[in-house]
Design a protein around this motif. Structure first.
Motif, PDB file in Angstrom:
ATOM      1  N   ASP A  52       0.976  -1.268  -0.042  1.00  0.00           N
ATOM      2  CA  ASP A  52      -0.111  -0.066   0.148  1.00  0.00           C
ATOM      3  C   ASP A  52       0.754   1.365  -0.026  1.00  0.00           C
ATOM      4  N   PRO A  53       0.716   2.147  -1.072  1.00  0.00           N
ATOM      5  CA  PRO A  53       1.587   3.437  -0.985  1.00  0.00           C
ATOM      6  C   PRO A  53       1.490   4.190   0.375  1.00  0.00           C
ATOM      7  N   ALA A  54       0.420   4.055   0.921  1.00  0.00           N
ATOM      8  CA  ALA A  54       0.401   4.969   1.977  1.00  0.00           C
ATOM      9  C   ALA A  54       1.557   4.694   3.133  1.00  0.00           C
ATOM     10  N   PHE A  55       1.768   3.313   3.121  1.00  0.00           N
ATOM     11  CA  PHE A  55       3.020   2.799   3.959  1.00  0.00           C
ATOM     12  C   PHE A  55       3.986   3.610   3.801  1.00  0.00           C
ATOM     13  N   PHE A  56       4.300   4.080   2.754  1.00  0.00           N
ATOM     14  CA  PHE A  56       5.824   4.771   2.410  1.00  0.00           C
ATOM     15  C   PHE A  56       5.366   6.421   3.030  1.00  0.00           C
ATOM     16  N   GLN A  57       4.291   6.693   2.906  1.00  0.00           N
ATOM     17  CA  GLN A  57       4.067   8.192   3.755  1.00  0.00           C
ATOM     18  C   GLN A  57       4.384   7.866   4.945  1.00  0.00           C
ATOM     19  N   PHE A  58       4.020   6.819   5.463  1.00  0.00           N
ATOM     20  CA  PHE A  58       4.131   6.294   6.948  1.00  0.00           C
ATOM     21  C   PHE A  58       5.703   6.498   7.401  1.00  0.00           C
ATOM     22  N   LEU A  59       6.345   5.791   6.555  1.00  0.00           N
ATOM     23  CA  LEU A  59       7.839   5.568   6.708  1.00  0.00           C
ATOM     24  C   LEU A  59       8.546   7.132   6.722  1.00  0.00           C
ATOM     25  N   ARG A  60       8.233   7.904   5.726  1.00  0.00           N
ATOM     26  CA  ARG A  60       8.817   9.327   5.412  1.00  0.00           C
ATOM     27  C   ARG A  60       8.429  10.164   6.829  1.00  0.00           C
ATOM     28  N   GLY A  61       7.536   9.849   7.445  1.00  0.00           N
ATOM     29  CA  GLY A  61       7.209  10.483   8.765  1.00  0.00           C
ATOM     30  C   GLY A  61       7.741   9.935  10.029  1.00  0.00           C
ATOM     31  N   LEU A  62       8.452   8.812   9.935  1.00  0.00           N
ATOM     32  CA  LEU A  62       8.832   8.170  11.239  1.00  0.00           C
ATOM     33  C   LEU A  62      10.122   8.883  11.731  1.00  0.00           C
ATOM     34  N   ASP A  63       9.992   8.957  13.262  1.00  0.00           N
ATOM     35  CA  ASP A  63      11.480   9.005  13.931  1.00  0.00           C
ATOM     36  C   ASP A  63      11.318   8.250  15.219  1.00  0.00           C
ATOM     37  N   CYS A  64      12.277   8.740  16.103  1.00  0.00           N
ATOM     38  CA  CYS A  64      12.375   7.968  17.533  1.00  0.00           C
ATOM     39  C   CYS A  64      11.860   8.815  18.405  1.00  0.00           C
ATOM     40  N   SER A  65      11.000   9.924  18.164  1.00  0.00           N
ATOM     41  CA  SER A  65      10.812  10.633  19.306  1.00  0.00           C
ATOM     42  C   SER A  65       9.772   9.831  20.236  1.00  0.00           C
ATOM     43  N   GLY A  66       9.318   8.747  19.709  1.00  0.00           N
ATOM     44  CA  GLY A  66       8.319   8.059  20.977  1.00  0.00           C
ATOM     45  C   GLY A  66       9.125   6.994  21.540  1.00  0.00           C
ATOM     46  N   VAL A  67      10.453   6.804  21.213  1.00  0.00           N
ATOM     47  CA  VAL A  67      11.298   5.734  21.892  1.00  0.00           C
ATOM     48  C   VAL A  67      11.965   5.973  22.987  1.00  0.00           C
ATOM     49  N   THR A  68      11.776   4.958  24.082  1.00  0.00           N
ATOM     50  CA  THR A  68      12.752   5.195  25.338  1.00  0.00           C
ATOM     51  C   THR A  68      13.636   4.061  25.463  1.00  0.00           C
ATOM     52  N   VAL A  69      14.920   4.374  25.824  1.00  0.00           N
ATOM     53  CA  VAL A  69      15.952   3.370  25.855  1.00  0.00           C
ATOM     54  C   VAL A  69      16.329   3.320  27.443  1.00  0.00           C
ATOM     55  N   ARG A  70      16.242   2.238  27.956  1.00  0.00           N
ATOM     56  CA  ARG A  70      16.942   2.097  29.402  1.00  0.00           C
ATOM     57  C   ARG A  70      18.068   1.270  29.175  1.00  0.00           C
ATOM     58  N   SER A  71      19.316   1.575  29.808  1.00  0.00           N
ATOM     59  CA  SER A  71      20.332   0.884  29.426  1.00  0.00           C
ATOM     60  C   SER A  71      21.581   0.703  30.590  1.00  0.00           C
ATOM     61  N   VAL A  72      22.198  -0.539  30.637  1.00  0.00           N
ATOM     62  CA  VAL A  72      23.245  -0.261  31.639  1.00  0.00           C
ATOM     63  C   VAL A  72      24.362   0.777  30.946  1.00  0.00           C
ATOM     64  N   PRO A  73      25.119   1.447  31.781  1.00  0.00           N
ATOM     65  CA  PRO A  73      26.145   2.335  31.576  1.00  0.00           C
ATOM     66  C   PRO A  73      27.123   1.943  30.651  1.00  0.00           C
ATOM     67  N   GLU A  74      27.502   2.637  29.376  1.00  0.00           N
ATOM     68  CA  GLU A  74      28.584   2.187  28.531  1.00  0.00           C
ATOM     69  C   GLU A  74      29.885   1.786  29.388  1.00  0.00           C
ATOM     70  N   GLY A  75      30.330   0.698  28.933  1.00  0.00           N
ATOM     71  CA  GLY A  75      31.525   0.277  29.646  1.00  0.00           C
ATOM     72  C   GLY A  75      31.408  -0.695  31.097  1.00  0.00           C
ATOM     73  N   THR A  76      30.096  -0.763  31.365  1.00  0.00           N
ATOM     74  CA  THR A  76      29.739  -1.600  32.459  1.00  0.00           C
ATOM     75  C   THR A  76      30.033  -3.056  32.402  1.00  0.00           C
ATOM     76  N   VAL A  77      30.699  -3.751  33.368  1.00  0.00           N
ATOM     77  CA  VAL A  77      30.906  -5.202  33.375  1.00  0.00           C
ATOM     78  C   VAL A  77      29.344  -5.816  33.255  1.00  0.00           C
ATOM     79  N   VAL A  78      29.285  -6.698  32.376  1.00  0.00           N
ATOM     80  CA  VAL A  78      27.956  -7.277  32.220  1.00  0.00           C
ATOM     81  C   VAL A  78      28.232  -8.887  31.936  1.00  0.00           C
ATOM     82  N   PHE A  79      26.825  -9.425  32.147  1.00  0.00           N
ATOM     83  CA  PHE A  79      27.073 -10.884  32.159  1.00  0.00           C
ATOM     84  C   PHE A  79      25.739 -11.443  30.989  1.00  0.00           C
ATOM     85  N   ALA A  80      26.098 -12.637  30.596  1.00  0.00           N
ATOM     86  CA  ALA A  80      25.177 -13.425  29.677  1.00  0.00           C
ATOM     87  C   ALA A  80      23.572 -13.371  30.414  1.00  0.00           C
ATOM     88  N   ARG A  81      22.652 -13.055  29.342  1.00  0.00           N
ATOM     89  CA  ARG A  81      21.437 -13.303  29.707  1.00  0.00           C
ATOM     90  C   ARG A  81      20.853 -12.043  30.622  1.00  0.00           C
TER      91      ARG A  81
END
Lengths: 459, 459
Positions: A96-125
């Motif tokens: 559907d061509p309307a999907f490409f319109q949707f893509l054109r307007g996308l950004d990450c303003s609605g995205v939230t990232v929670r993360s361990v700090p860069e360089g942290t010692v981490v483990f599997a899983r």
């Protein structure tokens, strides 16, 4: 989404966008995004977790890295008209061509990232990043986030293992640019091996972008390009004390060479004049930074030539730095070379020879570094590592995955034919109850804390 | 220097300059360049050769790749004021300021490259590129040329080995972007594995830049994001024959599911409704491109759901494509799945089920591919390869070197403590007297000839 300070790490949103354009993505992310959109599910709140299933290198830990780039990537994530036109050409014609319109307007303003700090010692899983937002958007981010975290974390962890093998004091130089997966791989390696515990890099661009101290002096080609002492120019050098009268270094060096040969019982006829010329020429250019590679022909020959030139420099009040060894048995050679330095120091009363350094660069692995460390404990050997460090020979990929754990507040799970590929459903909180880890990894950890580059939230 | 046609390969001089800036170089190239300059030797005509010492992967050949990028790099090689200022800050303070003026004016107009053609089958110790020009300039090029050739040639050669293991007909899909050494490593992998013999890539940017056919459909997250058939939307689909009356696909699929369960003796209660919903939703979005991943819970369950949805599509005149298997024993599963397809085809008189394809993507190595090829010889299994292909697990670096062979018309040689590190002095001409190689590598070689991207000279 945590706000990264721009330029704190030498990279900007723009440069990350060029490095990770939004089409640098697996096609199935787009086909899935379309199917979500077609079903009207693209805005449903969803949560993905990024983690790895096994600690790398058969070890007990990993270091998490790449977060800063992920945040820059998220901030720049937007499709251009050209991107969208290309997607139109590769998705099925019935899309559907309307999907490409949707893509054109996308950004990450609605995205939230929670993360361990860069360089942290981490483990599997353990979840390293949690990415929450509209289902179609967070799905589209998978490949790029994995690509940015996987190698950064792997090479950072590998560097930390080299650091642990080397002990806290031995200086480590990263020099893998020519062996990495292309230019960007090389730059990433320089950046994250420094975070993982390396002191220096040979990569000038890494110095330019990230402020990592750079080092390096001479390759074999420099040595083999010389044939005779006539090629040395200028043939004079001023003394360090400011005496304006330049001294003829050719005859001075010849004199030192015969004295050194006598001391060590060597035959002056076996000396390679081209190598002596190369060393002397380099010393005249860099009287305070003289550190030649001495095994372009043989360590025995190179060592005599080095001593002659270094003693010349010392006589003029300059301070030679040391030698580089690039082939053969590094442990044995280090001990031999150190013995000759001590002999010269005593015999000619030149204490500067006691503080000369040895740089070893012959195909060093984590294992050979540990061995070197044991065998030449007292010897001041700096180590340069290329191939095994940047390609992570022991395990050349980390295998982080990005799995859906929640949609519309309901936990999601994958089961799989391989039991280890099953996921733990639902969002998680990560606790570390025992702080033993600090004492175990203190060297590495301290270094990491110094390098942390922007504010973050813990998950 | 051979003149590359710009843009023939999707990359421009500018983009290569951003990827390989002239500071992306080992510091010692600059210290040596200064020492040559100081001795007045920087303009002396010199010749370097680029070669590797051992064929990779314990094999008998390699493919040479990366030349096109090398030529773009050489054309763009120039230092900006900013570059030179940074070099001033890292070279010793005593460095003559006139040297930086010299750097500012450098380019590769005096450099000549002779090379084997991109994509050629090559062997150990044979010069791949010969770089001739002013000593200081050709010295400065070492690291970048090695960086551009090493990984490109390695991953291209690895792809050729996968192609040889797969035989000439089996379709191969590269899907290693998330496991490569960062974004640029991933893009390089997509580009050169295609030259080495892969048919398709999952990497959309590689399609955009290099025209490589892209492929991909669905990840597990798509499947696990669905919970019930209520989430399928729209719940109707038009038949392929153009009949405007849309058909209720939910009840159609339910009907097919119970018939399939009966045929295969399966219990419909064990079906995962979320998976069925995911498949149906995807089929409604892409009725001509239905190829779901069927092991998000178990292959048995996924296969039943696939058959139900695929039979629904067939009833409406659409043509399902196949299934993807991503865990467990690919050989055994392929045979089982193919048997079920045949059963459905015969029992329901749906010949389209005979031409369904199976895509296998579970951690495929060169060895497991060869095994698969032997065990499921007659079965149409397309194979997707990620980690082992792009990281070249068996040997993650090629180890090309760049050695000085001539200065001012005189041959140069390096000897070394490691006999295998000694070089053969002087410029060389490369002959291949027996043309057997064509018959040995015909599949690979033909592919390469098609992909050759610009004029070149033989050495």
């Amino acid at each position: 989404m945590a706000a990264p300070s721009r330029n704190t790490c030498g990279l900007t949103e723009r440069s990350v966008r060029e490095r990770v354009p939004p089409l640098l993505n697996d096609l199935y992310q787009f086909t899935m995004a379309y199917a979500y959109w077609r079903a009207g599910r693209h805005q449903e709140p969803a949560v993905f977790e990024l983690f790895f299933r096994d600690n790398p290198f058969g070890g007990g830990f990993s270091l998490f890295a790449g977060l800063h780039d992920c945040l820059l990537f998220l901030r720049s994530f937007r499709f251009s008209d050209e991107d969208v036109e290309f997607l139109r050409s590769v998705l099925p014609p019935a899309t559907d061509p309307a999907f490409f319109q949707f893509l054109r307007g996308l950004d990450c303003s609605g995205v939230t990232v929670r993360s361990v700090p860069e360089g942290t010692v981490v483990f599997a899983r353990v979840p390293l990043m949690e990415v929450a937002g509209p289902l179609a958007v967070v799905q589209l981010l998978e490949t790029s986030l994995l690509c940015l975290v996987n190698y950064a974390s792997l090479v950072c962890s590998n560097a930390a293992r080299f650091r642990l093998a080397a002990g806290p004091r031995r200086r480590l130089l990263e020099m893998g640019l020519r062996r990495a997966q292309g230019p960007d791989g090389g730059l990433t390696a320089s950046r994250y091996t420094h975070i993982g515990g390396f002191d220096l890099t040979s990569n000038v661009q890494a110095g330019f972008l990230f402020g990592i101290p750079v080092a390096g002096t001479m390759a074999h080609s420099y040595v083999t390009s010389f044939n005779s002492l006539e090629e040395v120019w200028p043939q004079t050098l001023a003394a360090a004390n400011g005496d304006p009268e330049p001294v003829d270094v050719i005859s001075l060096t010849k004199g030192w060479l015969s004295r050194v040969c006598e001391l060590l019982g060597a035959e002056p006829e076996k000396i390679r004049e081209g190598e002596l010329a190369a060393f002397l020429s380099y010393a005249v250019a860099y009287p305070q930074n003289f550190l030649p590679v001495i095994d372009s022909y043989s360590v025995g020959c190179g060592l005599l030539n080095f001593c002659a030139v270094a003693l010349t420099l010392c006589e003029l009040g300059h301070r030679p730095v040391g030698v580089r060894l690039d082939s053969g048995d590094l442990c044995k050679q280090s001990v031999d070379v150190r013995r000759v330095f001590r002999l010269c120091s005593e015999h000619f009363s030149i204490p500067a020879f006691d503080s000369l350094i040895i740089v070893g660069t012959n195909n060093i692995s984590e294992q050979s570094l540990a061995e070197l460390n044991k065998k030449v404990k007292g010897v001041n050997v700096m180590v340069g590592v290329g191939t095994h460090l940047v390609t992570c020979t022991k395990q050349p990929s980390l295998g982080c995955v990005y799995k859906l754990v929640e949609v519309r507040g309901r936990p999601r799970m994958k089961i799989s034919e391989d039991p280890e590929k099953s996921t733990v459903p639902g969002r998680k909180a990560v606790y570390r109850l025992v702080d033993m880890i600090h004492s175990l990894f203190s060297g590495v950890h301290q270094r990491l804390h110094k390098r942390r580059v922007y504010p973050h939230r813990h998950s």
